[in-house]
Design a protein around this motif. Structure first.
Motif, mmCIF file in Angstrom:
data_model
loop_
_atom_site.group_PDB
_atom_site.id
_atom_site.type_symbol
_atom_site.label_atom_id
_atom_site.label_comp_id
_atom_site.label_asym_id
_atom_site.label_seq_id
_atom_site.Cartn_x
_atom_site.Cartn_y
_atom_site.Cartn_z
ATOM 1 N N VAL A 1 3.622 40.913 43.734
ATOM 2 C CA VAL A 1 4.794 41.126 43.244
ATOM 3 C C VAL A 1 5.406 42.494 43.469
ATOM 4 N N GLY A 2 6.703 42.884 44.133
ATOM 5 C CA GLY A 2 7.116 44.123 44.430
ATOM 6 C C GLY A 2 6.743 44.839 45.592
ATOM 7 N N ASN B 1 -5.697 53.586 60.096
ATOM 8 C CA ASN B 1 -5.076 52.489 59.250
ATOM 9 C C ASN B 1 -5.253 52.936 57.595
ATOM 10 N N VAL B 2 -4.360 52.338 56.837
ATOM 11 C CA VAL B 2 -4.597 52.559 55.449
ATOM 12 C C VAL B 2 -3.843 51.542 54.737
ATOM 13 N N LEU B 3 -4.623 50.743 53.529
ATOM 14 C CA LEU B 3 -4.200 49.942 52.901
ATOM 15 C C LEU B 3 -3.790 50.415 51.443
ATOM 16 N N ILE B 4 -2.712 50.174 51.169
ATOM 17 C CA ILE B 4 -2.021 50.680 49.811
ATOM 18 C C ILE B 4 -1.831 49.619 48.889
ATOM 19 N N GLU B 5 -2.239 49.570 47.743
ATOM 20 C CA GLU B 5 -2.203 48.763 46.543
ATOM 21 C C GLU B 5 -1.538 49.463 45.589
ATOM 22 N N VAL B 6 -0.544 49.007 45.223
ATOM 23 C CA VAL B 6 0.171 49.655 43.741
ATOM 24 C C VAL B 6 0.424 48.624 42.804
ATOM 25 N N ARG B 7 0.109 49.110 41.561
ATOM 26 C CA ARG B 7 -0.025 48.226 40.366
ATOM 27 C C ARG B 7 1.447 47.805 40.267
ATOM 28 N N ASN B 8 1.549 46.494 40.088
ATOM 29 C CA ASN B 8 2.525 45.797 40.349
ATOM 30 C C ASN B 8 3.559 45.934 39.063
ATOM 31 N N ASP B 9 3.230 46.497 37.860
ATOM 32 C CA ASP B 9 4.084 46.696 36.949
ATOM 33 C C ASP B 9 5.047 47.824 37.125
ATOM 34 N N LEU B 10 4.783 48.499 37.969
ATOM 35 C CA LEU B 10 5.464 49.791 38.398
ATOM 36 C C LEU B 10 6.558 49.662 39.449
ATOM 37 N N ALA C 1 7.939 46.126 39.849
ATOM 38 C CA ALA C 1 8.601 44.890 39.510
ATOM 39 C C ALA C 1 9.926 44.921 39.901
ATOM 40 N N GLU C 2 10.693 46.262 39.566
ATOM 41 C CA GLU C 2 12.181 46.334 40.023
ATOM 42 C C GLU C 2 12.336 47.079 40.745
ATOM 43 N N GLU C 3 13.483 46.920 41.465
ATOM 44 C CA GLU C 3 14.013 47.552 42.766
ATOM 45 C C GLU C 3 13.929 49.243 42.625
ATOM 46 N N ALA C 4 14.154 49.719 41.487
ATOM 47 C CA ALA C 4 13.939 51.361 41.277
ATOM 48 C C ALA C 4 12.716 51.798 41.429
ATOM 49 N N GLY C 5 11.745 51.158 40.992
ATOM 50 C CA GLY C 5 10.187 51.571 41.110
ATOM 51 C C GLY C 5 9.908 51.334 42.550
ATOM 52 N N GLN C 6 10.356 50.270 43.186
ATOM 53 C CA GLN C 6 10.066 50.110 44.595
ATOM 54 C C GLN C 6 10.784 51.469 45.527
ATOM 55 N N ILE C 7 11.650 51.736 44.943
ATOM 56 C CA ILE C 7 12.245 52.741 45.697
ATOM 57 C C ILE C 7 11.551 54.170 45.523
ATOM 58 N N LEU C 8 11.238 54.355 44.252
ATOM 59 C CA LEU C 8 10.588 55.667 43.481
ATOM 60 C C LEU C 8 9.293 55.561 44.512
ATOM 61 N N TRP C 9 8.526 54.566 44.575
ATOM 62 C CA TRP C 9 7.201 54.587 45.195
ATOM 63 C C TRP C 9 7.092 54.748 46.654
ATOM 64 N N ALA C 10 8.086 54.059 47.160
ATOM 65 C CA ALA C 10 8.105 54.349 48.603
ATOM 66 C C ALA C 10 8.609 55.946 48.817
ATOM 67 N N GLN C 11 9.467 56.463 48.164
ATOM 68 C CA GLN C 11 9.814 57.908 48.227
ATOM 69 C C GLN C 11 8.513 58.727 48.056
ATOM 70 N N ARG C 12 7.797 58.159 47.093
ATOM 71 C CA ARG C 12 6.463 59.051 46.861
ATOM 72 C C ARG C 12 5.688 59.306 47.775
ATOM 73 N N LEU C 13 5.423 57.945 48.498
ATOM 74 C CA LEU C 13 4.348 57.751 49.369
ATOM 75 C C LEU C 13 4.778 58.176 50.852
ATOM 76 N N ALA C 14 5.807 58.090 51.158
ATOM 77 C CA ALA C 14 6.086 58.342 52.647
ATOM 78 C C ALA C 14 5.912 59.806 52.869
ATOM 79 N N PRO C 15 6.237 60.834 52.246
ATOM 80 C CA PRO C 15 5.857 62.120 52.602
ATOM 81 C C PRO C 15 4.496 62.392 52.744
ATOM 82 N N ILE C 16 3.759 61.806 51.806
ATOM 83 C CA ILE C 16 2.274 62.048 51.659
ATOM 84 C C ILE C 16 1.539 61.373 52.916
ATOM 85 N N LEU C 17 1.947 60.206 53.429
ATOM 86 C CA LEU C 17 1.600 59.493 54.778
ATOM 87 C C LEU C 17 1.928 60.402 55.846
#
Length: 245
Positions: A52-53, A209-218, A220-236
């Motif tokens: 999910v997500g 390589n890296v495998l990232i698991e995000v808890r799916n309640d975070l 489940a909606e597009e707003a959270g998907q965008i938020l976590w992508a924006q958080r993860l990208a600069p760190i990667l």
């Protein structure tokens, strides 16, 4: 490009990352029991059918990294693209307490058909995409449920999985912890199964390589998907630059 087995996006992007989503969808092809595994609708919306997500995070993350992505286009309950062909959990008959009716009597012939039409085309496309890139770095995106039936709640917001090659994973975990997140180090799962997607497309080729698991309640909606992508990208990006891989 969308294929009935997979979808690739951004194949002309110049970034080194190859972002993958093995469990992007709960889709069941119509040639499998008329597109119905015999499960109630609510079960097909659960984590047992897909991550999910994860697809949304994958799309936004690949865009933020200016890199390509590949996503599966079939439910892991049909056949699991994150398992090797000889893995006993490749075609599940029971998942998190739920019986999969259309899989109960799936024989060797049925398994081979699903491998040939779904599993192998996905991995062939994955391999071709990686081969045409220069020094690709694999980033596999998954999600996990906050709690399995009868199990303890999972506290982690993000889990980072890895096998023997932790050149990217270890500094990435440290960077995520520095963000104040609750981070699972090879949690909630062990980071390596022989023949899984990361093993096949990263470890066997010596690719970071890296495998990232995000808890799916975070997510489940597009707003959270965008938020976590924006958080993860600069760190990667930062970790890859720092490691010099």
């Amino acid at each position: 490009m969308t294929h009935f087995t997979f979808e690739t996006i951004g194949t002309d992007r110049p970034g080194r990352w190859l972002v993958s989503c093995d469990h992007a969808t709960n889709h069941v092809p119509d040639w499998i029991n008329n597109g119905d595994l015999g499960l109630p609708h609510d079960d097909m919306q659960r984590h047992i059918a897909y991550d999910v997500g994860a697809a949304g995070v994958t799309r936004h993350l690949a865009e933020a990294l200016d890199s390509p992505a590949i996503l599966s286009n079939f439910s892991r309950l049909v056949i699991d693209p994150n398992r090797g062909e000889d893995d006993p959990t490749l075609l599940m008959r029971l998942y998190d307490g739920t019986i999969i009716p259309a899989n109960r009597h799936a024989d060797v012939v049925e398994k081979e058909k699903r491998l040939e039409y779904l599993h192998r085309p996905y991995h062939n496309a994955y391999a071709e995409l990686a081969a045409q890139m220069r020094d690709p770095v694999i980033c596999a995106v998954h999600s996990f449920t906050p709690q399995l039936r009868g199990r303890s709640a999972r506290p982690w917001e993000v889990g980072v999985l890895y096998a023997h090659d932790d050149r990217l994973a270890k500094p990435f975990i440290e960077a995520c912890i520095n963000q104040g997140w609750c981070v699972g180090d090879n949690e909630p799962y062990s980071g390596h199964l022989k023949g899984d997607a990361v093993d096949r497309h990263a470890l066997q080729h010596g690719r970071p390589n890296v495998l990232i698991e995000v808890r799916n309640d975070l997510i489940a909606e597009e707003a959270g998907q965008i938020l976590w992508a924006q958080r993860l990208a600069p760190i990667l990006k930062e970790v890859l630059a720092q490691t010099g891989l």
